[in-house]
Enzyme design. Structure first.
Site, PDB file in Angstrom:
ATOM      1  N   PHE A  12       0.822  -1.223   0.000  1.00  0.00           N
ATOM      2  CA  PHE A  12       0.000   0.000   0.000  1.00  0.00           C
ATOM      3  C   PHE A  12       0.859   1.277   0.000  1.00  0.00           C
ATOM      4  CE2 PHE A  12      -2.175   2.758   3.414  1.00  0.00           C
ATOM      5  CZ  PHE A  12      -2.748   3.612   2.476  1.00  0.00           C
ATOM      6  N   THR A 134       6.327   3.082  12.688  1.00  0.00           N
ATOM      7  CA  THR A 134       4.932   3.371  13.024  1.00  0.00           C
ATOM      8  C   THR A 134       4.817   4.056  14.383  1.00  0.00           C
ATOM      9  OG1 THR A 134       2.851   2.268  13.580  1.00  0.00           O
ATOM     10  CG2 THR A 134       4.819   0.976  13.876  1.00  0.00           C
ATOM     11  N   ASP A 135       3.684   4.731  14.590  1.00  0.00           N
ATOM     12  CA  ASP A 135       3.417   5.312  15.917  1.00  0.00           C
ATOM     13  C   ASP A 135       3.099   4.222  16.951  1.00  0.00           C
ATOM     14  OD1 ASP A 135       0.872   4.579  15.012  1.00  0.00           O
ATOM     15  OD2 ASP A 135       0.000   6.584  15.201  1.00  0.00           O
ATOM     16  N   GLU A 136       2.783   3.003  16.476  1.00  0.00           N
ATOM     17  CA  GLU A 136       2.358   1.954  17.422  1.00  0.00           C
ATOM     18  C   GLU A 136       3.478   1.536  18.368  1.00  0.00           C
ATOM     19  OE1 GLU A 136      -0.090  -1.194  16.101  1.00  0.00           O
ATOM     20  OE2 GLU A 136      -1.102   0.029  14.605  1.00  0.00           O
ATOM     21  N   TYR A 160       2.897  -7.228  16.381  1.00  0.00           N
ATOM     22  CA  TYR A 160       3.287  -6.344  15.259  1.00  0.00           C
ATOM     23  C   TYR A 160       4.136  -5.185  15.765  1.00  0.00           C
ATOM     24  CZ  TYR A 160       2.889  -2.350  12.106  1.00  0.00           C
ATOM     25  OH  TYR A 160       3.172  -1.234  11.342  1.00  0.00           O
ATOM     26  N   SER A 161       3.610  -4.444  16.754  1.00  0.00           N
ATOM     27  CA  SER A 161       4.346  -3.238  17.168  1.00  0.00           C
ATOM     28  C   SER A 161       5.653  -3.603  17.863  1.00  0.00           C
ATOM     29  CB  SER A 161       3.480  -2.320  18.029  1.00  0.00           C
ATOM     30  OG  SER A 161       2.915  -3.005  19.104  1.00  0.00           O
ATOM     31  N   LYS A 164       8.105  -4.205  15.117  1.00  0.00           N
ATOM     32  CA  LYS A 164       8.548  -2.932  14.528  1.00  0.00           C
ATOM     33  C   LYS A 164       9.513  -2.228  15.492  1.00  0.00           C
ATOM     34  CE  LYS A 164       7.423  -1.175  11.161  1.00  0.00           C
ATOM     35  NZ  LYS A 164       7.980  -1.285   9.779  1.00  0.00           N
TER      36      LYS A 164
HETATM   37  P1  NAD Z   1       1.445  -3.614   3.334  1.00  0.00           P
HETATM   38  O1  NAD Z   1       1.168  -4.814   4.163  1.00  0.00           O
HETATM   39  O2  NAD Z   1       0.372  -3.034   2.481  1.00  0.00           O
HETATM   40  O3  NAD Z   1       2.676  -3.920   2.350  1.00  0.00           O
HETATM   41  C1  NAD Z   1       3.819  -4.599   2.765  1.00  0.00           C
HETATM   42  C2  NAD Z   1       4.632  -4.949   1.523  1.00  0.00           C
HETATM   43  O4  NAD Z   1       5.823  -5.616   1.950  1.00  0.00           O
HETATM   44  C3  NAD Z   1       3.897  -5.916   0.570  1.00  0.00           C
HETATM   45  O5  NAD Z   1       4.082  -5.491  -0.765  1.00  0.00           O
HETATM   46  C4  NAD Z   1       4.586  -7.247   0.813  1.00  0.00           C
HETATM   47  O6  NAD Z   1       4.575  -8.095  -0.323  1.00  0.00           O
HETATM   48  C5  NAD Z   1       5.996  -6.792   1.156  1.00  0.00           C
HETATM   49  N1  NAD Z   1       6.714  -7.784   1.962  1.00  0.00           N
HETATM   50  C6  NAD Z   1       6.268  -8.401   3.087  1.00  0.00           C
HETATM   51  N2  NAD Z   1       7.199  -9.259   3.536  1.00  0.00           N
HETATM   52  C7  NAD Z   1       8.270  -9.156   2.698  1.00  0.00           C
HETATM   53  C8  NAD Z   1       9.540  -9.754   2.647  1.00  0.00           C
HETATM   54  N3  NAD Z   1       9.914 -10.655   3.565  1.00  0.00           N
HETATM   55  N4  NAD Z   1      10.389  -9.404   1.652  1.00  0.00           N
HETATM   56  C9  NAD Z   1      10.025  -8.497   0.721  1.00  0.00           C
HETATM   57  N5  NAD Z   1       8.818  -7.893   0.713  1.00  0.00           N
HETATM   58  C10 NAD Z   1       7.954  -8.214   1.687  1.00  0.00           C
HETATM   59  O7  NAD Z   1       2.029  -2.543   4.331  1.00  0.00           O
HETATM   60  P2  NAD Z   1       1.853  -0.956   4.355  1.00  0.00           P
HETATM   61  O8  NAD Z   1       0.605  -0.623   5.056  1.00  0.00           O
HETATM   62  O9  NAD Z   1       2.108  -0.443   3.002  1.00  0.00           O
HETATM   63  O10 NAD Z   1       3.058  -0.564   5.327  1.00  0.00           O
HETATM   64  C11 NAD Z   1       4.356  -0.321   4.810  1.00  0.00           C
HETATM   65  C12 NAD Z   1       5.289   0.029   5.951  1.00  0.00           C
HETATM   66  O11 NAD Z   1       4.810   1.198   6.611  1.00  0.00           O
HETATM   67  C13 NAD Z   1       5.400  -1.054   7.025  1.00  0.00           C
HETATM   68  O12 NAD Z   1       6.730  -1.109   7.443  1.00  0.00           O
HETATM   69  C14 NAD Z   1       4.489  -0.552   8.133  1.00  0.00           C
HETATM   70  O13 NAD Z   1       4.936  -1.026   9.373  1.00  0.00           O
HETATM   71  C15 NAD Z   1       4.670   0.929   8.004  1.00  0.00           C
HETATM   72  N6  NAD Z   1       3.536   1.764   8.460  1.00  0.00           N
HETATM   73  C16 NAD Z   1       2.279   1.494   7.995  1.00  0.00           C
HETATM   74  C17 NAD Z   1       1.231   2.341   8.373  1.00  0.00           C
HETATM   75  C18 NAD Z   1      -0.179   2.116   7.871  1.00  0.00           C
HETATM   76  O14 NAD Z   1      -1.091   2.825   8.277  1.00  0.00           O
HETATM   77  N7  NAD Z   1      -0.422   1.185   6.957  1.00  0.00           N
HETATM   78  C19 NAD Z   1       1.473   3.415   9.231  1.00  0.00           C
HETATM   79  C20 NAD Z   1       2.786   3.627   9.688  1.00  0.00           C
HETATM   80  C21 NAD Z   1       3.799   2.802   9.285  1.00  0.00           C
HETATM   81  O1  DAU Z   2      -0.866   3.454  13.559  1.00  0.00           O
HETATM   82  C1  DAU Z   2      -0.196   2.973  12.446  1.00  0.00           C
HETATM   83  C2  DAU Z   2      -0.663   1.572  12.151  1.00  0.00           C
HETATM   84  O2  DAU Z   2      -1.965   1.673  11.575  1.00  0.00           O
HETATM   85  C3  DAU Z   2       0.273   0.821  11.210  1.00  0.00           C
HETATM   86  O3  DAU Z   2       1.528   0.655  11.835  1.00  0.00           O
HETATM   87  C4  DAU Z   2      -0.317  -0.552  10.849  1.00  0.00           C
HETATM   88  O4  DAU Z   2       0.513  -1.195   9.902  1.00  0.00           O
HETATM   89  C5  DAU Z   2      -1.687  -0.334  10.254  1.00  0.00           C
HETATM   90  O5  DAU Z   2      -2.298  -1.581   9.957  1.00  0.00           O
HETATM   91  C6  DAU Z   2      -2.579   0.464  11.204  1.00  0.00           C
HETATM   92  O6  DAU Z   2      -2.878  -0.319  12.376  1.00  0.00           O
HETATM   93  P1  DAU Z   2      -4.337  -0.295  13.060  1.00  0.00           P
HETATM   94  O7  DAU Z   2      -4.510  -1.505  13.855  1.00  0.00           O
HETATM   95  O8  DAU Z   2      -4.573   1.023  13.728  1.00  0.00           O
HETATM   96  O9  DAU Z   2      -5.257  -0.312  11.725  1.00  0.00           O
HETATM   97  P2  DAU Z   2      -6.584  -1.123  11.351  1.00  0.00           P
HETATM   98  O10 DAU Z   2      -7.087  -0.551  10.068  1.00  0.00           O
HETATM   99  O11 DAU Z   2      -6.376  -2.588  11.434  1.00  0.00           O
HETATM  100  O12 DAU Z   2      -7.583  -0.712  12.510  1.00  0.00           O
HETATM  101  C7  DAU Z   2      -7.901   0.651  12.744  1.00  0.00           C
HETATM  102  C8  DAU Z   2      -8.802   0.683  13.982  1.00  0.00           C
HETATM  103  O13 DAU Z   2     -10.074   0.107  13.637  1.00  0.00           O
HETATM  104  C9  DAU Z   2      -8.266  -0.131  15.140  1.00  0.00           C
HETATM  105  O14 DAU Z   2      -8.632   0.530  16.351  1.00  0.00           O
HETATM  106  C10 DAU Z   2      -9.026  -1.455  15.035  1.00  0.00           C
HETATM  107  C11 DAU Z   2     -10.363  -1.037  14.462  1.00  0.00           C
HETATM  108  N1  DAU Z   2     -11.025  -2.018  13.592  1.00  0.00           N
HETATM  109  C12 DAU Z   2     -10.313  -2.558  12.572  1.00  0.00           C
HETATM  110  C13 DAU Z   2     -10.900  -3.461  11.721  1.00  0.00           C
HETATM  111  C14 DAU Z   2     -10.094  -4.087  10.600  1.00  0.00           C
HETATM  112  C15 DAU Z   2     -12.369  -2.316  13.784  1.00  0.00           C
HETATM  113  O15 DAU Z   2     -13.026  -1.792  14.703  1.00  0.00           O
HETATM  114  N2  DAU Z   2     -12.944  -3.205  12.929  1.00  0.00           N
HETATM  115  C16 DAU Z   2     -12.268  -3.809  11.902  1.00  0.00           C
HETATM  116  O16 DAU Z   2     -12.857  -4.623  11.153  1.00  0.00           O
END
Ligand code: NAD
Ligand code: DAU
Length: 366
Positions: A12, A134-136, A160-161, A164
């Site tokens: 993503f 991440t902030d987590e 997860y956190s 990280k």
């Molecule tokens: P995502 O799960 O959408 O994508 C992760 C990508 O990493 C995928 O394309 C997957 O194929 C690849 N991947 C996983 N394992 C791998 C491996 N062993 N080798 C090579 N590629 C691999 O994740 P995202 O939401 O895009 O998050 C990206 C980064 O940002 C992560 O490090 C996450 O911790 C961090 N982050 C995410 C959020 C959020 O809200 N999604 C917020 C803050 C930080």
């Molecule tokens: O804060 C940054 C993080 O945000 C990233 O590091 C993670 O990779 C990313 O997945 C995200 O984590 P969250 O757990 O906050 O995101 P998620 O979308 O899974 O959930 C957002 C909030 O909504 C959380 O409080 C859980 C709640 N939730 C989630 C799902 C999927 C629900 O209530 N129902 C649901 O079905």
């Protein structure tokens, strides 16, 4: 001109970052290394696949010799590390992959860059390892706590956190001990195009279009600080250009929402789209609640996520003051664009919601 290796660039945020980067710096070279796990999708990079400055490599960050070879072959000077297992719920049901990719994978990358950039005859001047975190890692806040700063002590609560946090510490140690040029950004919750529909915002949009229930964990009063994904890419850009080596930078949206309010807001937005555009009812005849304008009836309270963090909030003062960071997208415009993107890209989200994903989701809510 930079030569970037972007890990996890088919996910993503990584894919959005690659789009952003090649648009903003068209002369730069971008190599994506991605294992294409369930969350990675080569289609996320369709718009850049014919760009002569773009290369895709299907491979694992744990494969140290592959990473070393890529660093040498492409003269990489900048590694931007997104690759991770990223979904908290999956880390509760199956933490192994999180330990493997997030900790061992990051360690493997650090060993590779140390060998190629630092241990060769001459140290590569101007190299950079940027770690996307991440902030987590800071844990959870009460309603009245001040937002996380870069000085907030780490207190991760989920596998997860914790994974990280461990990777953040390894990155820090490679700077402190070996002199590797590192920066780390700690970002809040992202949303926008290509967001995998297991995460709250895309799950709600796609479930409305399938007339499925909208699961709210616990009381729905948990708070997240939402940021449009392009603003995250811009924040990382600023850290890469002007961030101080060895520093962490918080990136956030200053945009706190309780989960239940996010779900109600999206419900209203989708209903409004169906009112504005009669074609939608024909394209999504199964979206009965949206067509009948009672989408909120799909909201279903389910059991809470174990160890569910109550509130995240980012204080991005350091990044604002030092680097001039400010989110460009308001939540109003960002969420409207996001809903539009999912309405216009049904083929994308239908294709990523394959059988294994559906089975996993079904298990979660049985
Ligand atoms: P995502 O799960 O959408 O994508 C992760 C990508 O990493 C995928 O394309 C997957 O194929 C690849 N991947 C996983 N394992 C791998 C491996 N062993 N080798 C090579 N590629 C691999 O994740 P995202 O939401 O895009 O998050 C990206 C980064 O940002 C992560 O490090 C996450 O911790 C961090 N982050 C995410 C959020 C959020 O809200 N999604 C917020 C803050 C930080
Ligand atoms: O804060 C940054 C993080 O945000 C990233 O590091 C993670 O990779 C990313 O997945 C995200 O984590 P969250 O757990 O906050 O995101 P998620 O979308 O899974 O959930 C957002 C909030 O909504 C959380 O409080 C859980 C709640 N939730 C989630 C799902 C999927 C629900 O209530 N129902 C649901 O079905």
């Amino acid at each position: 001109m930079k030569k970037l290796l972007v890990t996890g660039g088919a996910g993503f945020i990584g894919a959005n970052f690659v789009h952003y980067w090649l648009q903003r710096y068209p002369a730069d070279q971008v190599v994506v290394l991605d294992a294409l796990t369930y969350a990675g999708n080569i289609a996320n990079l369709d718009s850049v696949k014919d760009n002569k400055n773009f290369t895709f490599v299907h491979g694992n960050i744990c494969d140290q010799s592959l990473v070393e070879a890529l660093l040498v072959e492409h003269n990489i000077d900048t590694l931007v590390h997104f690759a991770a297992e990223s979904h908290v719920d999956r880390s509760i049901t199956g933490p192994d992959a999180f330990i493997e990719t997030n900790i061992m994978g990051t360690y493997s990358l650090l060993k590779a860059v140390k060998k190629v950039w630092l241990d060769a005859d001459t140290v590569l001047e101007g190299h950079r390892f940027h770690h996307v975190s991440t902030d987590e890692v800071y844990g959870t806040l009460s309603a009245t706590d001040p937002a996380f700063t870069e000085d907030t002590a780490y207190a991760p609560n989920s596998p997860y956190s914790a994974s990280k946090a461990a990777s953040d510490h390894l990155v820090r140690a490679y700077h402190h001990t070996f002199g590797l040029n590192v920066t780390t950004s700690n970002c809040s919750n992202n949303y926008g195009p290509f967001h995998f529909p297991e995460k709250l915002i895309p799950l709600v949009i796609t479930n409305i279009l399938h007339n499925k229930s909208l699961p709210i964990y616990g009381d729905g009063q948990q708070i997240r600080d939402w940021l449009y994904v392009e603003d995250h890419a811009h924040g990382i850009d600023l850290v890469l250009q002007n961030g101080r080596i060895g520093e962490n930078y918080n990136i956030g949206g200053n945009n706190e929402w309780a989960n239940i309010d996010i779900v109600k807001t999206i419900s209203k937005l989708v209903e409004q789209e169906f009112i504005n555009n009669e074609e939608l009812a024909k394209r999504f005849p199964g979206a009965i609640a949206a067509i009948e304008k009672n989408t909120e009836s799909l909201i279903t309270y389910v059991k809470d996520r174990p160890g569910h963090d109550r509130r995240y909030a980012i204080d991005a003062t350091k990044t604002n003051d030092e680097l001039g960071y400010q989110p460009k997208e308001s939540f109003e415009t960002g969420i409207a664009k996001t809903v539009q993107w999912y309405l216009n890209n049904e083929a994308w989200w239908q294709s990523v919601m394959d059988g294994s994903y559906q089975n996993w989701i079904a298990e979660q809510y049985s």
